[in-house]
Design a protein around this motif. Structure first.
Motif, PDB file in Angstrom:
ATOM      1  N   GLY A  92      -2.436  -1.541   5.912  1.00  0.00           N
ATOM      2  CA  GLY A  92      -3.054  -1.021   4.716  1.00  0.00           C
ATOM      3  C   GLY A  92      -3.953  -1.990   4.001  1.00  0.00           C
ATOM      4  N   GLN A  93      -4.310  -3.121   4.638  1.00  0.00           N
ATOM      5  CA  GLN A  93      -5.104  -4.118   3.937  1.00  0.00           C
ATOM      6  C   GLN A  93      -6.397  -3.516   3.419  1.00  0.00           C
ATOM      7  OE1 GLN A  93      -3.994  -7.268   3.506  1.00  0.00           O
ATOM      8  NE2 GLN A  93      -5.739  -7.734   2.201  1.00  0.00           N
ATOM      9  N   SER A  94      -7.032  -2.632   4.196  1.00  0.00           N
ATOM     10  CA  SER A  94      -8.301  -2.047   3.788  1.00  0.00           C
ATOM     11  C   SER A  94      -8.128  -1.048   2.654  1.00  0.00           C
ATOM     12  CB  SER A  94      -8.961  -1.352   4.974  1.00  0.00           C
ATOM     13  OG  SER A  94      -8.146  -0.304   5.456  1.00  0.00           O
ATOM     14  N   LEU A  95      -6.887  -0.639   2.373  1.00  0.00           N
ATOM     15  CA  LEU A  95      -6.655   0.322   1.310  1.00  0.00           C
ATOM     16  C   LEU A  95      -6.274  -0.329  -0.006  1.00  0.00           C
ATOM     17  CD1 LEU A  95      -4.636   3.080   3.196  1.00  0.00           C
ATOM     18  CD2 LEU A  95      -7.064   3.035   2.672  1.00  0.00           C
ATOM     19  N   ARG A  96      -5.907  -1.600   0.029  1.00  0.00           N
ATOM     20  CA  ARG A  96      -5.489  -2.239  -1.198  1.00  0.00           C
ATOM     21  C   ARG A  96      -6.682  -2.467  -2.119  1.00  0.00           C
ATOM     22  NH1 ARG A  96      -1.800  -6.178   2.128  1.00  0.00           N
ATOM     23  NH2 ARG A  96       0.178  -5.076   2.062  1.00  0.00           N
ATOM     24  N   PRO A  97      -6.523  -2.229  -3.413  1.00  0.00           N
ATOM     25  CA  PRO A  97      -7.637  -2.487  -4.336  1.00  0.00           C
ATOM     26  C   PRO A  97      -8.052  -3.953  -4.289  1.00  0.00           C
ATOM     27  CG  PRO A  97      -5.880  -1.244  -5.414  1.00  0.00           C
ATOM     28  CD  PRO A  97      -5.352  -1.704  -4.083  1.00  0.00           C
ATOM     29  N   ILE A 143     -10.221  11.758  -8.077  1.00  0.00           N
ATOM     30  CA  ILE A 143      -9.127  10.867  -7.643  1.00  0.00           C
ATOM     31  C   ILE A 143      -9.653   9.455  -7.439  1.00  0.00           C
ATOM     32  CG2 ILE A 143      -7.505  10.386  -5.774  1.00  0.00           C
ATOM     33  CD1 ILE A 143      -7.230  13.449  -5.441  1.00  0.00           C
ATOM     34  N   LEU A 144     -10.810   9.332  -6.785  1.00  0.00           N
ATOM     35  CA  LEU A 144     -11.381   8.011  -6.569  1.00  0.00           C
ATOM     36  C   LEU A 144     -11.824   7.369  -7.880  1.00  0.00           C
ATOM     37  CD1 LEU A 144     -13.613   8.381  -3.367  1.00  0.00           C
ATOM     38  CD2 LEU A 144     -11.362   7.337  -3.549  1.00  0.00           C
ATOM     39  N   ARG A 145     -12.411   8.165  -8.758  1.00  0.00           N
ATOM     40  CA  ARG A 145     -12.976   7.624  -9.998  1.00  0.00           C
ATOM     41  C   ARG A 145     -11.895   7.169 -10.973  1.00  0.00           C
ATOM     42  NH1 ARG A 145     -15.907  11.563 -10.859  1.00  0.00           N
ATOM     43  NH2 ARG A 145     -14.613  12.734 -12.329  1.00  0.00           N
ATOM     44  N   GLN A 146     -10.820   7.944 -11.086  1.00  0.00           N
ATOM     45  CA  GLN A 146      -9.816   7.657 -12.099  1.00  0.00           C
ATOM     46  C   GLN A 146      -8.641   6.831 -11.575  1.00  0.00           C
ATOM     47  OE1 GLN A 146      -8.586  10.595 -14.871  1.00  0.00           O
ATOM     48  NE2 GLN A 146     -10.364  11.914 -14.554  1.00  0.00           N
ATOM     49  N   GLY A 147      -8.479   6.781 -10.263  1.00  0.00           N
ATOM     50  CA  GLY A 147      -7.308   6.113  -9.711  1.00  0.00           C
ATOM     51  C   GLY A 147      -7.639   4.863  -8.933  1.00  0.00           C
ATOM     52  N   ARG A 148      -6.693   4.446  -8.109  1.00  0.00           N
ATOM     53  CA  ARG A 148      -6.829   3.230  -7.303  1.00  0.00           C
ATOM     54  C   ARG A 148      -7.049   3.538  -5.837  1.00  0.00           C
ATOM     55  NH1 ARG A 148      -1.586  -0.235  -7.407  1.00  0.00           N
ATOM     56  NH2 ARG A 148      -2.083  -0.724  -5.238  1.00  0.00           N
ATOM     57  N   ALA A 149      -7.196   4.826  -5.493  1.00  0.00           N
ATOM     58  CA  ALA A 149      -7.321   5.207  -4.088  1.00  0.00           C
ATOM     59  C   ALA A 149      -8.566   4.608  -3.458  1.00  0.00           C
ATOM     60  CB  ALA A 149      -7.336   6.728  -3.952  1.00  0.00           C
ATOM     61  N   ARG A 150      -8.406   4.182  -2.218  1.00  0.00           N
ATOM     62  CA  ARG A 150      -9.528   3.711  -1.404  1.00  0.00           C
ATOM     63  C   ARG A 150      -9.945   4.773  -0.393  1.00  0.00           C
ATOM     64  NH1 ARG A 150     -11.885  -0.098  -3.836  1.00  0.00           N
ATOM     65  NH2 ARG A 150     -12.577  -1.134  -1.938  1.00  0.00           N
ATOM     66  N   ALA A 151      -9.173   5.850  -0.300  1.00  0.00           N
ATOM     67  CA  ALA A 151      -9.529   6.961   0.581  1.00  0.00           C
ATOM     68  C   ALA A 151      -8.777   8.203   0.134  1.00  0.00           C
ATOM     69  CB  ALA A 151      -9.197   6.633   2.041  1.00  0.00           C
ATOM     70  N   VAL A 152      -9.479   9.355   0.208  1.00  0.00           N
ATOM     71  CA  VAL A 152      -8.879  10.660  -0.089  1.00  0.00           C
ATOM     72  C   VAL A 152      -9.176  11.573   1.098  1.00  0.00           C
ATOM     73  CG1 VAL A 152      -8.778  12.608  -1.679  1.00  0.00           C
ATOM     74  CG2 VAL A 152      -9.274  10.317  -2.559  1.00  0.00           C
ATOM     75  N   VAL A 153      -8.158  12.280   1.563  1.00  0.00           N
ATOM     76  CA  VAL A 153      -8.307  13.179   2.702  1.00  0.00           C
ATOM     77  C   VAL A 153      -7.852  14.568   2.281  1.00  0.00           C
ATOM     78  CG1 VAL A 153      -7.673  13.659   5.089  1.00  0.00           C
ATOM     79  CG2 VAL A 153      -7.823  11.289   4.292  1.00  0.00           C
ATOM     80  N   ALA A 154      -8.723  15.560   2.471  1.00  0.00           N
ATOM     81  CA  ALA A 154      -8.383  16.955   2.180  1.00  0.00           C
ATOM     82  C   ALA A 154      -8.341  17.736   3.481  1.00  0.00           C
ATOM     83  CB  ALA A 154      -9.397  17.568   1.224  1.00  0.00           C
ATOM     84  N   SER A 164      -1.909   5.970  -6.148  1.00  0.00           N
ATOM     85  CA  SER A 164      -1.748   5.773  -4.702  1.00  0.00           C
ATOM     86  C   SER A 164      -3.036   5.246  -4.092  1.00  0.00           C
ATOM     87  CB  SER A 164      -1.347   7.090  -4.023  1.00  0.00           C
ATOM     88  OG  SER A 164      -0.093   7.539  -4.489  1.00  0.00           O
ATOM     89  N   ASP A 165      -2.897   4.446  -3.030  1.00  0.00           N
ATOM     90  CA  ASP A 165      -4.050   3.867  -2.334  1.00  0.00           C
ATOM     91  C   ASP A 165      -4.671   4.838  -1.341  1.00  0.00           C
ATOM     92  OD1 ASP A 165      -3.650   1.105  -3.430  1.00  0.00           O
ATOM     93  OD2 ASP A 165      -1.772   1.300  -2.336  1.00  0.00           O
ATOM     94  N   LEU A 166      -3.874   5.762  -0.843  1.00  0.00           N
ATOM     95  CA  LEU A 166      -4.323   6.755   0.128  1.00  0.00           C
ATOM     96  C   LEU A 166      -3.747   8.093  -0.304  1.00  0.00           C
ATOM     97  CD1 LEU A 166      -5.522   7.712   2.858  1.00  0.00           C
ATOM     98  CD2 LEU A 166      -3.424   6.871   3.959  1.00  0.00           C
ATOM     99  N   VAL A 167      -4.627   9.074  -0.543  1.00  0.00           N
ATOM    100  CA  VAL A 167      -4.199  10.358  -1.092  1.00  0.00           C
ATOM    101  C   VAL A 167      -4.577  11.475  -0.125  1.00  0.00           C
ATOM    102  CG1 VAL A 167      -4.457  12.004  -2.989  1.00  0.00           C
ATOM    103  CG2 VAL A 167      -4.404   9.541  -3.469  1.00  0.00           C
ATOM    104  N   PRO A 185       0.844  -1.200   0.000  1.00  0.00           N
ATOM    105  CA  PRO A 185       0.000   0.000   0.000  1.00  0.00           C
ATOM    106  C   PRO A 185       0.875   1.244   0.000  1.00  0.00           C
ATOM    107  CG  PRO A 185       0.065  -0.955   2.191  1.00  0.00           C
ATOM    108  CD  PRO A 185       0.834  -1.897   1.307  1.00  0.00           C
ATOM    109  N   VAL A 186       0.424   2.273  -0.699  1.00  0.00           N
ATOM    110  CA  VAL A 186       1.217   3.493  -0.840  1.00  0.00           C
ATOM    111  C   VAL A 186       0.331   4.713  -0.642  1.00  0.00           C
ATOM    112  CG1 VAL A 186       0.935   3.426  -3.359  1.00  0.00           C
ATOM    113  CG2 VAL A 186       2.777   4.798  -2.364  1.00  0.00           C
ATOM    114  N   SER A 187       0.858   5.694   0.067  1.00  0.00           N
ATOM    115  CA  SER A 187       0.173   6.968   0.254  1.00  0.00           C
ATOM    116  C   SER A 187       1.021   8.084  -0.331  1.00  0.00           C
ATOM    117  CB  SER A 187      -0.092   7.234   1.746  1.00  0.00           C
ATOM    118  OG  SER A 187       1.112   7.206   2.495  1.00  0.00           O
TER     119      SER A 187
END
Length: 325
Positions: free
Chosen positions: A317-322, A208-219, A187-190, A165-167
């Motif tokens: 990061g198991q919950s973040l992996r696609p 980011i969610l629609r086009q990428g592999r992220a399972r979570a985005v935080v602003a 990235s899995d977490l952005v 998993p990568v952030s």
């Protein structure tokens, strides 16, 4: 470039940080924006080892996470300042020397803690980190955090091949600048701040969610708290701002501290919303001292902020992996 003689890597890392070291010159100013003038008298100007990778590495280590850090620095006084700051902190810093020198930034800081940063991204586009330098430590880590330095994007293939998993932190990305796109979508977490996209931040998070592999985005939104978006959410969930434990004097490094608090919760198996609350507390704590990465919250500072996980932590990061196809 030359390899540095360093000790053997730790048996395992909780977090491996890639890229993002440098030195900040902090200039106190009376207000932002600075009024036009030929010169302004200011309080003493200080230099600190800073930048985002340094902050994430130091913050994760302060929270008890076993932390590795690979990057390029120069054989110059700023590079020596980075080495000195990381020495004895628990961060396993494994640098390569670049002939292009150590990255710099000049940060103007107002009395209310707000800042404006002038970043010196001096790395040439053809700079690459040799696989023989990063692969041995990459194979030993539970989670990778990539700074958005250009060379770091070339590690994605190896990270994905290893199933890690990568952030990443996009900082004030406006959702348009091309440099950030690969980091955003691979990235899995952005993480990013609301500063660049403004009212469009919800749209950028959804993209980011629609086009990428992220399972979570935080602003992050500074004193306005933060927002969390996952594929299960119809709209970004607000995360309340935490009350700083003292007066706000400098916001340098607050975003990096937020990342550290979040990763601390994630690697302990907490829910994403709880991770965001931990990030908010760590970010607020970082604003209470002058300079960059000078106030590092420890595990005791996050104790009791959210409930302990009901079950043992799952693999990092198991919950973040696609989900596998």
């Amino acid at each position: 470039m030359t390899f540095q003689q360093v000790s053997e890597p730790y048996d395992a890392y909780d977090v491996l940080v890639v890229g993002g070291s440098g030195v900040d010159t902090i200039v106190p100013v009376g207000a932002l924006p600075v009024p036009p003038a030929d010169s302004h008298p200011v309080a003493p100007i200080r230099e600190w080892a800073g930048h985002t990778g340094t902050g994430v590495a130091l913050g994760c280590a302060a929270l008890g996470l076993t932390t590795g850090f690979v990057d390029f620095i120069g054989d110059d006084p700023p590079g020596a300042l980075v080495r000195e700051r990381l020495a004895g902190t628990g961060v396993d810093f494994r640098p390569l020397v670049s002939p292009h020198g150590t990255r710099r930034a000049v940060n103007l800081v107002a009395p209310d803690g707000r800042r404006m940063s002038f970043y010196d991204g001096r790395d040439p586009l053809d700079l690459r980190m040799p696989p023989e330098h990063y692969l041995p430590v990459l194979r030993r880590t539970r989670h990778v955090h990539l700074s958005i330095t250009h060379f770091a994007r070339f590690l994605y293939d190896d990270i994905e091949a290893l199933g890690l998993p990568v952030s990443t932190d996009l900082h004030d990305w406006d959702g348009l600048t091309d440099h950030h796109r690969e980091f955003a979508f691979r990235s899995d977490l952005v993480f990013l701040s609301t500063a660049g996209a403004g009212e469009r931040i919800g749209q950028v998070m959804r993209e980011i969610l629609r086009q990428g592999r992220a399972r979570a985005v935080v602003a992050t939104a500074g004193a306005g708290g933060a927002y969390l978006l996952t594929p299960d959410d119809r709209s970004p969930r607000p995360v309340p701002a935490a009350v700083p434990p003292g007066p706000v004097v400098d916001s340098n490094g607050a975003g990096d501290a937020f990342v550290c608090g979040f990763l601390h919760g994630l690697l302990a198996g907490r829910q994403l919303a709880d991770c965001a609350r931990l990030g908010a507390v760590a970010g607020a704590y970082a604003c209470t001292s002058p300079g960059t990465h000078t106030a590092l919250i420890g595990p005791e500072g996050l104790r009791g902020v959210v409930p302990e996980p009901a079950t043992a932590a799952e693999p990092a990061g198991q919950s973040l992996r696609p989900t596998p196809p």
